[in-house]
Design a protein around this motif. Structure first.
Motif, PDB file in Angstrom:
ATOM      1  N   PHE A   1       0.828  -1.209   0.000  1.00 45.34           N
ATOM      2  CA  PHE A   1       0.000   0.000   0.000  1.00 45.34           C
ATOM      3  C   PHE A   1       0.864   1.261   0.000  1.00 45.34           C
ATOM      4  N   ALA A   2       1.917   1.252   0.791  1.00 47.72           N
ATOM      5  CA  ALA A   2       2.823   2.389   0.814  1.00 47.72           C
ATOM      6  C   ALA A   2       3.545   2.530  -0.525  1.00 47.72           C
ATOM      7  N   ALA A   3       3.954   1.421  -1.103  1.00 48.94           N
ATOM      8  CA  ALA A   3       4.649   1.467  -2.390  1.00 48.94           C
ATOM      9  C   ALA A   3       3.750   2.045  -3.480  1.00 48.94           C
ATOM     10  N   VAL A   4       2.500   1.612  -3.523  1.00 49.58           N
ATOM     11  CA  VAL A   4       1.568   2.130  -4.526  1.00 49.58           C
ATOM     12  C   VAL A   4       1.330   3.622  -4.309  1.00 49.58           C
ATOM     13  N   SER A   5       1.134   4.024  -3.069  1.00 45.83           N
ATOM     14  CA  SER A   5       0.919   5.445  -2.771  1.00 45.83           C
ATOM     15  C   SER A   5       2.101   6.296  -3.226  1.00 45.83           C
ATOM     16  N   ARG A   6       3.296   5.768  -3.080  1.00 47.40           N
ATOM     17  CA  ARG A   6       4.504   6.500  -3.448  1.00 47.40           C
ATOM     18  C   ARG A   6       4.717   6.512  -4.966  1.00 47.40           C
ATOM     19  N   LEU A   7       4.441   5.396  -5.629  1.00 52.52           N
ATOM     20  CA  LEU A   7       4.777   5.250  -7.045  1.00 52.52           C
ATOM     21  C   LEU A   7       3.700   5.744  -8.006  1.00 52.52           C
ATOM     22  N   LYS A   8       2.460   5.547  -7.651  1.00 49.54           N
ATOM     23  CA  LYS A   8       1.346   5.828  -8.571  1.00 49.54           C
ATOM     24  C   LYS A   8       1.363   7.248  -9.144  1.00 49.54           C
ATOM     25  N   PRO A   9       1.520   8.286  -8.317  1.00 52.94           N
ATOM     26  CA  PRO A   9       1.471   9.652  -8.870  1.00 52.94           C
ATOM     27  C   PRO A   9       2.547   9.934  -9.922  1.00 52.94           C
ATOM     28  N   SER A  10       3.753   9.420  -9.721  1.00 53.57           N
ATOM     29  CA  SER A  10       4.836   9.729 -10.654  1.00 53.57           C
ATOM     30  C   SER A  10       4.744   8.926 -11.951  1.00 53.57           C
TER      31      SER A  10
ATOM     32  N   ASP B   1       1.029   6.763 -18.383  1.00 54.12           N
ATOM     33  CA  ASP B   1       0.074   5.702 -18.683  1.00 54.12           C
ATOM     34  C   ASP B   1       0.415   4.388 -17.983  1.00 54.12           C
ATOM     35  N   ILE B   2       1.138   4.468 -16.885  1.00 51.53           N
ATOM     36  CA  ILE B   2       1.479   3.267 -16.119  1.00 51.53           C
ATOM     37  C   ILE B   2       0.632   3.242 -14.864  1.00 51.53           C
ATOM     38  N   ASP B   3      -0.077   2.137 -14.667  1.00 51.68           N
ATOM     39  CA  ASP B   3      -0.884   1.959 -13.465  1.00 51.68           C
ATOM     40  C   ASP B   3      -0.159   0.996 -12.543  1.00 51.68           C
ATOM     41  N   VAL B   4      -0.197   1.288 -11.263  1.00 46.40           N
ATOM     42  CA  VAL B   4       0.400   0.442 -10.237  1.00 46.40           C
ATOM     43  C   VAL B   4      -0.675   0.191  -9.200  1.00 46.40           C
ATOM     44  N   PHE B   5      -0.846  -1.072  -8.818  1.00 49.41           N
ATOM     45  CA  PHE B   5      -1.874  -1.388  -7.831  1.00 49.41           C
ATOM     46  C   PHE B   5      -1.445  -2.565  -6.967  1.00 49.41           C
TER      47      PHE B   5
ATOM     48  N   ALA C   1       2.338  -3.664 -11.988  1.00 48.57           N
ATOM     49  CA  ALA C   1       2.425  -2.462 -12.820  1.00 48.57           C
ATOM     50  C   ALA C   1       2.141  -2.855 -14.260  1.00 48.57           C
ATOM     51  N   MET C   2       1.410  -2.001 -14.964  1.00 47.08           N
ATOM     52  CA  MET C   2       1.147  -2.234 -16.390  1.00 47.08           C
ATOM     53  C   MET C   2       1.018  -0.902 -17.112  1.00 47.08           C
ATOM     54  N   ARG C   3       1.459  -0.908 -18.358  1.00 47.86           N
ATOM     55  CA  ARG C   3       1.343   0.278 -19.197  1.00 47.86           C
ATOM     56  C   ARG C   3      -0.007   0.206 -19.892  1.00 47.86           C
ATOM     57  N   LEU C   4      -0.879   1.150 -19.562  1.00 53.90           N
ATOM     58  CA  LEU C   4      -2.248   1.139 -20.078  1.00 53.90           C
ATOM     59  C   LEU C   4      -2.350   1.882 -21.403  1.00 53.90           C
ATOM     60  N   VAL C   5      -3.544   1.834 -21.959  1.00 50.85           N
ATOM     61  CA  VAL C   5      -3.828   2.497 -23.223  1.00 50.85           C
ATOM     62  C   VAL C   5      -3.451   3.984 -23.116  1.00 50.85           C
TER      63      VAL C   5
ATOM     64  N   HIS D   1      -8.527  -3.290 -17.062  1.00 53.10           N
ATOM     65  CA  HIS D   1      -7.717  -2.121 -16.718  1.00 53.10           C
ATOM     66  C   HIS D   1      -7.713  -1.091 -17.847  1.00 53.10           C
ATOM     67  N   ASP D   2      -7.578  -1.570 -19.091  1.00 54.67           N
ATOM     68  CA  ASP D   2      -7.617  -0.645 -20.221  1.00 54.67           C
ATOM     69  C   ASP D   2      -9.023  -0.097 -20.457  1.00 54.67           C
ATOM     70  N   MET D   3     -10.036  -0.921 -20.268  1.00 54.54           N
ATOM     71  CA  MET D   3     -11.406  -0.417 -20.432  1.00 54.54           C
ATOM     72  C   MET D   3     -11.698   0.659 -19.390  1.00 54.54           C
ATOM     73  N   ARG D   4     -11.256   0.437 -18.176  1.00 53.72           N
ATOM     74  CA  ARG D   4     -11.438   1.448 -17.128  1.00 53.72           C
ATOM     75  C   ARG D   4     -10.752   2.750 -17.539  1.00 53.72           C
ATOM     76  N   ARG D   5      -9.560   2.645 -18.075  1.00 53.24           N
ATOM     77  CA  ARG D   5      -8.821   3.835 -18.520  1.00 53.24           C
ATOM     78  C   ARG D   5      -9.535   4.513 -19.689  1.00 53.24           C
ATOM     79  N   LEU D   6     -10.035   3.739 -20.657  1.00 52.55           N
ATOM     80  CA  LEU D   6     -10.787   4.328 -21.773  1.00 52.55           C
ATOM     81  C   LEU D   6     -11.975   5.131 -21.253  1.00 52.55           C
ATOM     82  N   LEU D   7     -12.702   4.553 -20.314  1.00 48.08           N
ATOM     83  CA  LEU D   7     -13.866   5.249 -19.754  1.00 48.08           C
ATOM     84  C   LEU D   7     -13.446   6.510 -19.006  1.00 48.08           C
TER      85      LEU D   7
END
Length: 161
Positions: free
Chosen positions: A24-33, A38-42, A51-55, A148-154
């Motif tokens: 949880f701490a890692a995601v909080s730290r990494l997600k914003p940067s 287009d990279i999602d971290v969860f 981590a994945m590179r989204l649409v 994950h990509d559909m969520r990003r498209l929306l």
């Protein structure tokens, strides 16, 4: 674990899983940067993050007209199915809680409907409809990471989730 190490580990269509002491701490730290790239971290496990590179915005823009058609078609059919009792010889209905999963007996098209809010767009259910209808190749090509990509498209289309 640094943003740079994640950038190097993920490419479009490939995800990476990392073991970390506090996901949880890692995601909080990494997600914003990484979000601007287009990279999602969860959090994906008790001690892992994914981590994945989204649409990209550009790819989403190319699929936008087809996404709009998909959303309109889904909503039209969802409203129609939720407002009536479809012919059981045409549609198999599986109600569960506030949802009902309708499957067309002849075509296999699946429409998962929130019966109280049939216009609601859930990324998973919209993707399932797109997959089973076979009519949205541009959207499907953009959804290499499925949900994950559909969520990003929306999200890029301005739909709050």
């Amino acid at each position: 674990m640094t943003p740079e190490s994640i950038r190097q580990a993920v490419s479009r269509g490939q995800h990476a899983v990392f073991t970390v002491p506090d996901p949880f701490a890692a995601v909080s730290r990494l997600k914003p940067s990484l979000a601007a790239e287009d990279i999602d971290v969860f959090v994906s496990g008790a001690s892992t993050i994914t981590a994945m590179r989204l649409v990209s915005r550009e790819e989403a823009g190319r699929a936008r007209a087809e996404l709009d058609a998909l959303m309109a078609d889904f909503r039209r059919l969802a409203r129609q199915l939720a407002a009536s009792e479809p012919d059981p010889e045409s549609w198999h209905a599986d109600p569960h809680g506030e949802h009902c999963r309708f499957e067309n007996v002849a075509t296999g098209v699946v429409v998962e409907v929130n019966v109280e809010h049939p216009d609601a767009l859930d990324p998973y259910f919209l993707l399932e409809y797109a997959e089973t209808s076979g009519g949205y190749p541009g959207v499907m090509a953009a959804c290499v990471h499925g949900y994950h990509d559909m969520r990003r498209l929306l999200q890029l289309a301005g739909h709050a989730l």
